[in-house]
Design a protein around this motif. Structure first.
Motif, PDB file in Angstrom:
ATOM      1  N   THR A  78       1.623  -6.809  -0.511  1.00 34.57           N
ATOM      2  CA  THR A  78       1.004  -8.114  -0.273  1.00 34.57           C
ATOM      3  C   THR A  78      -0.460  -8.072  -0.701  1.00 34.57           C
ATOM      4  O   THR A  78      -1.137  -7.066  -0.491  1.00 34.57           O
ATOM      5  CB  THR A  78       1.063  -8.468   1.229  1.00 34.57           C
ATOM      6  N   LYS A  79      -0.934  -9.158  -1.284  1.00 35.15           N
ATOM      7  CA  LYS A  79      -2.343  -9.204  -1.698  1.00 35.15           C
ATOM      8  C   LYS A  79      -3.241  -9.088  -0.468  1.00 35.15           C
ATOM      9  O   LYS A  79      -2.929  -9.662   0.580  1.00 35.15           O
ATOM     10  CB  LYS A  79      -2.637 -10.506  -2.438  1.00 35.15           C
ATOM     11  N   PRO A  80      -4.350  -8.364  -0.598  1.00 34.95           N
ATOM     12  CA  PRO A  80      -5.254  -8.188   0.549  1.00 34.95           C
ATOM     13  C   PRO A  80      -5.726  -9.507   1.158  1.00 34.95           C
ATOM     14  O   PRO A  80      -5.919  -9.602   2.368  1.00 34.95           O
ATOM     15  CB  PRO A  80      -6.426  -7.408  -0.041  1.00 34.95           C
ATOM     16  N   SER A  81      -5.900 -10.544   0.319  1.00 37.86           N
ATOM     17  CA  SER A  81      -6.358 -11.833   0.841  1.00 37.86           C
ATOM     18  C   SER A  81      -5.313 -12.502   1.741  1.00 37.86           C
ATOM     19  O   SER A  81      -5.645 -13.321   2.590  1.00 37.86           O
ATOM     20  CB  SER A  81      -6.709 -12.762  -0.325  1.00 37.86           C
ATOM     21  N   LYS A  82      -4.033 -12.149   1.548  1.00 37.57           N
ATOM     22  CA  LYS A  82      -2.953 -12.742   2.335  1.00 37.57           C
ATOM     23  C   LYS A  82      -2.688 -11.976   3.640  1.00 37.57           C
ATOM     24  O   LYS A  82      -1.996 -12.476   4.515  1.00 37.57           O
ATOM     25  CB  LYS A  82      -1.657 -12.775   1.519  1.00 37.57           C
ATOM     26  N   LEU A  83      -3.229 -10.740   3.744  1.00 39.00           N
ATOM     27  CA  LEU A  83      -3.014  -9.940   4.953  1.00 39.00           C
ATOM     28  C   LEU A  83      -3.999 -10.327   6.036  1.00 39.00           C
ATOM     29  O   LEU A  83      -5.166 -10.600   5.760  1.00 39.00           O
ATOM     30  CB  LEU A  83      -3.195  -8.446   4.640  1.00 39.00           C
ATOM     31  N   LYS A  84      -3.514 -10.340   7.266  1.00 37.66           N
ATOM     32  CA  LYS A  84      -4.396 -10.618   8.399  1.00 37.66           C
ATOM     33  C   LYS A  84      -5.268  -9.391   8.638  1.00 37.66           C
ATOM     34  O   LYS A  84      -4.764  -8.266   8.685  1.00 37.66           O
ATOM     35  CB  LYS A  84      -3.562 -10.923   9.639  1.00 37.66           C
ATOM     36  N   LYS A  85      -6.559  -9.600   8.757  1.00 42.68           N
ATOM     37  CA  LYS A  85      -7.496  -8.498   8.917  1.00 42.68           C
ATOM     38  C   LYS A  85      -7.181  -7.705  10.186  1.00 42.68           C
ATOM     39  O   LYS A  85      -6.990  -8.282  11.251  1.00 42.68           O
ATOM     40  CB  LYS A  85      -8.933  -9.038   8.996  1.00 42.68           C
ATOM     41  N   GLY A  86      -7.094  -6.369  10.060  1.00 39.81           N
ATOM     42  CA  GLY A  86      -6.820  -5.509  11.202  1.00 39.81           C
ATOM     43  C   GLY A  86      -5.350  -5.393  11.567  1.00 39.81           C
ATOM     44  O   GLY A  86      -5.008  -4.708  12.526  1.00 39.81           O
ATOM     45  N   SER A  87      -4.462  -6.056  10.794  1.00 39.47           N
ATOM     46  CA  SER A  87      -3.028  -5.963  11.083  1.00 39.47           C
ATOM     47  C   SER A  87      -2.517  -4.571  10.696  1.00 39.47           C
ATOM     48  O   SER A  87      -3.189  -3.811   9.997  1.00 39.47           O
ATOM     49  CB  SER A  87      -2.249  -7.031  10.322  1.00 39.47           C
ATOM     50  N   LYS A  88      -1.311  -4.251  11.143  1.00 36.32           N
ATOM     51  CA  LYS A  88      -0.739  -2.932  10.860  1.00 36.32           C
ATOM     52  C   LYS A  88      -0.613  -2.701   9.348  1.00 36.32           C
ATOM     53  O   LYS A  88      -0.965  -1.635   8.845  1.00 36.32           O
ATOM     54  CB  LYS A  88       0.634  -2.830  11.529  1.00 36.32           C
ATOM     55  N   ALA A  89      -0.153  -3.725   8.632  1.00 42.94           N
ATOM     56  CA  ALA A  89       0.014  -3.614   7.179  1.00 42.94           C
ATOM     57  C   ALA A  89      -1.337  -3.448   6.485  1.00 42.94           C
ATOM     58  O   ALA A  89      -1.477  -2.643   5.559  1.00 42.94           O
ATOM     59  CB  ALA A  89       0.740  -4.837   6.638  1.00 42.94           C
ATOM     60  N   ALA A  90      -2.332  -4.199   6.931  1.00 46.77           N
ATOM     61  CA  ALA A  90      -3.664  -4.108   6.329  1.00 46.77           C
ATOM     62  C   ALA A  90      -4.262  -2.720   6.545  1.00 46.77           C
ATOM     63  O   ALA A  90      -4.874  -2.144   5.637  1.00 46.77           O
ATOM     64  CB  ALA A  90      -4.583  -5.168   6.915  1.00 46.77           C
TER      65      ALA A  90
END
Length: 129
Positions: A78-90
Protein backbone atom coordinates in the motif's frame (compact mmCIF):
# COMPACT_ATOMS: atom_id res chain seq x y z
CA UNK A 1 51.16 -35.25 28.41
CA UNK A 2 48.74 -33.38 26.12
CA UNK A 3 48.79 -36.29 23.70
CA UNK A 4 47.71 -38.75 26.39
CA UNK A 5 44.80 -36.54 27.45
CA UNK A 6 43.71 -36.06 23.87
CA UNK A 7 43.80 -39.79 23.18
CA UNK A 8 41.83 -40.54 26.34
CA UNK A 9 39.06 -38.07 25.49
CA UNK A 10 38.79 -38.86 21.78
CA UNK A 11 36.41 -41.87 22.03
CA UNK A 12 34.04 -39.85 24.23
CA UNK A 13 33.90 -37.04 21.70
CA UNK A 14 33.20 -39.43 18.83
CA UNK A 15 30.52 -41.21 20.86
CA UNK A 16 28.77 -37.87 21.45
CA UNK A 17 28.97 -36.97 17.76
CA UNK A 18 27.55 -40.31 16.67
CA UNK A 19 24.55 -40.05 18.98
CA UNK A 20 21.44 -38.46 17.59
CA UNK A 21 21.74 -35.18 19.50
CA UNK A 22 18.73 -32.84 19.06
CA UNK A 23 19.32 -29.35 17.69
CA UNK A 24 19.46 -26.43 20.13
CA UNK A 25 16.20 -24.65 20.94
CA UNK A 26 15.15 -22.26 18.16
CA UNK A 27 17.40 -23.93 15.57
CA UNK A 28 15.71 -24.20 12.20
CA UNK A 29 16.33 -27.38 10.22
CA UNK A 30 15.23 -26.38 6.75
CA UNK A 31 16.40 -29.41 4.86
CA UNK A 32 14.94 -32.23 6.94
CA UNK A 33 14.76 -35.40 4.91
CA UNK A 34 16.52 -33.76 1.99
CA UNK A 35 17.76 -36.27 -0.55
CA UNK A 36 20.27 -35.60 -3.27
CA UNK A 37 18.47 -34.81 -6.51
CA UNK A 38 15.21 -33.68 -4.88
CA UNK A 39 14.00 -30.11 -5.23
CA UNK A 40 14.77 -27.40 -2.70
CA UNK A 41 11.82 -25.51 -1.13
CA UNK A 42 9.90 -23.13 -3.42
CA UNK A 43 10.98 -20.03 -1.48
CA UNK A 44 14.56 -20.74 -2.55
CA UNK A 45 13.66 -21.27 -6.20
CA UNK A 46 12.36 -19.01 -8.96
CA UNK A 47 8.75 -20.23 -8.71
CA UNK A 48 8.49 -19.03 -5.11
CA UNK A 49 9.83 -15.57 -5.89
CA UNK A 50 7.81 -12.67 -7.23
CA UNK A 51 8.97 -11.00 -10.44
CA UNK A 52 8.45 -7.61 -8.79
CA UNK A 53 10.61 -8.54 -5.79
CA UNK A 54 10.20 -10.58 -2.61
CA UNK A 55 8.28 -13.85 -2.28
CA UNK A 56 4.92 -14.72 -3.80
CA UNK A 57 2.15 -16.66 -1.99
CA UNK A 58 3.65 -20.03 -2.95
CA UNK A 59 7.06 -18.95 -1.63
CA UNK A 60 5.62 -17.73 1.67
CA UNK A 61 3.62 -20.95 2.14
CA UNK A 62 6.75 -22.97 1.40
CA UNK A 63 8.81 -20.94 3.90
CA UNK A 64 6.18 -21.43 6.61
CA UNK A 65 6.20 -25.19 6.04
CA UNK A 66 10.02 -25.31 6.21
CA UNK A 67 10.13 -23.07 9.32
CA UNK A 68 7.20 -23.88 11.61
CA UNK A 69 6.29 -21.04 13.94
CA UNK A 70 7.56 -18.30 11.62
CA UNK A 71 5.46 -15.17 11.23
CA UNK A 72 6.41 -14.33 7.66
CA UNK A 73 3.63 -12.42 5.92
CA UNK A 74 3.06 -10.66 2.60
CA UNK A 75 4.71 -7.36 1.73
CA UNK A 76 2.98 -4.08 2.60
CA UNK A 77 2.48 -2.74 -0.92
CA UNK A 78 0.00 0.00 0.00
CA UNK A 79 1.24 3.51 -0.76
CA UNK A 80 2.54 5.27 2.36
CA UNK A 81 0.04 8.11 1.86
CA UNK A 82 -2.85 5.61 2.08
CA UNK A 83 -1.59 3.99 5.33
CA UNK A 84 -2.81 5.27 8.66
CA UNK A 85 0.12 6.73 10.56
CA UNK A 86 1.31 4.41 13.36
CA UNK A 87 -0.77 1.46 12.13
CA UNK A 88 0.67 -2.07 12.21
CA UNK A 89 1.19 -2.08 8.43
CA UNK A 90 2.83 1.35 8.46
CA UNK A 91 5.21 0.27 11.22
CA UNK A 92 6.09 -2.97 9.38
CA UNK A 93 6.81 -1.02 6.21
CA UNK A 94 8.90 1.58 8.05
CA UNK A 95 10.91 -1.12 9.83
CA UNK A 96 11.47 -3.13 6.63
CA UNK A 97 12.58 -0.07 4.68
CA UNK A 98 15.04 0.98 7.39
CA UNK A 99 16.50 -2.53 7.65
CA UNK A 100 16.77 -3.23 3.93
CA UNK A 101 18.11 0.23 3.05
CA UNK A 102 20.92 -0.41 5.51
CA UNK A 103 21.60 -3.79 3.93
CA UNK A 104 21.67 -2.23 0.49
CA UNK A 105 24.13 0.38 1.67
CA UNK A 106 26.47 -1.94 3.58
CA UNK A 107 26.07 -5.50 2.38
CA UNK A 108 25.84 -5.22 -1.40
CA UNK A 109 28.38 -4.37 -4.03
CA UNK A 110 28.20 -1.02 -5.81
CA UNK A 111 27.14 -2.84 -8.98
CA UNK A 112 24.21 -4.59 -7.23
CA UNK A 113 23.14 -1.36 -5.51
CA UNK A 114 22.94 0.42 -8.89
CA UNK A 115 21.23 -2.44 -10.75
CA UNK A 116 17.46 -1.73 -10.95
CA UNK A 117 16.78 -5.47 -11.49
CA UNK A 118 18.62 -6.69 -8.39
CA UNK A 119 16.45 -8.53 -5.84
CA UNK A 120 17.11 -5.92 -3.15
CA UNK A 121 16.12 -2.97 -5.37
CA UNK A 122 12.99 -4.78 -6.57
CA UNK A 123 11.88 -5.48 -3.01
CA UNK A 124 12.56 -1.88 -1.91
CA UNK A 125 10.43 -0.64 -4.83
CA UNK A 126 7.64 -3.11 -3.99
CA UNK A 127 7.53 -1.89 -0.38
CA UNK A 128 7.53 1.79 -1.60
CA UNK A 129 10.81 2.57 0.17
Amino acid sequence: MFRKRFQKGTPKIFDQLEQNVPYPKGHSVQRTGFRSGSKSPAWQRKEGKSASGGLNRKGIASYRRANPGSKLSMAVTTKPSKLKKGSKAANRRKSFCARMSGMKKRLTSAKTARDPNSRINKSLRKWNC
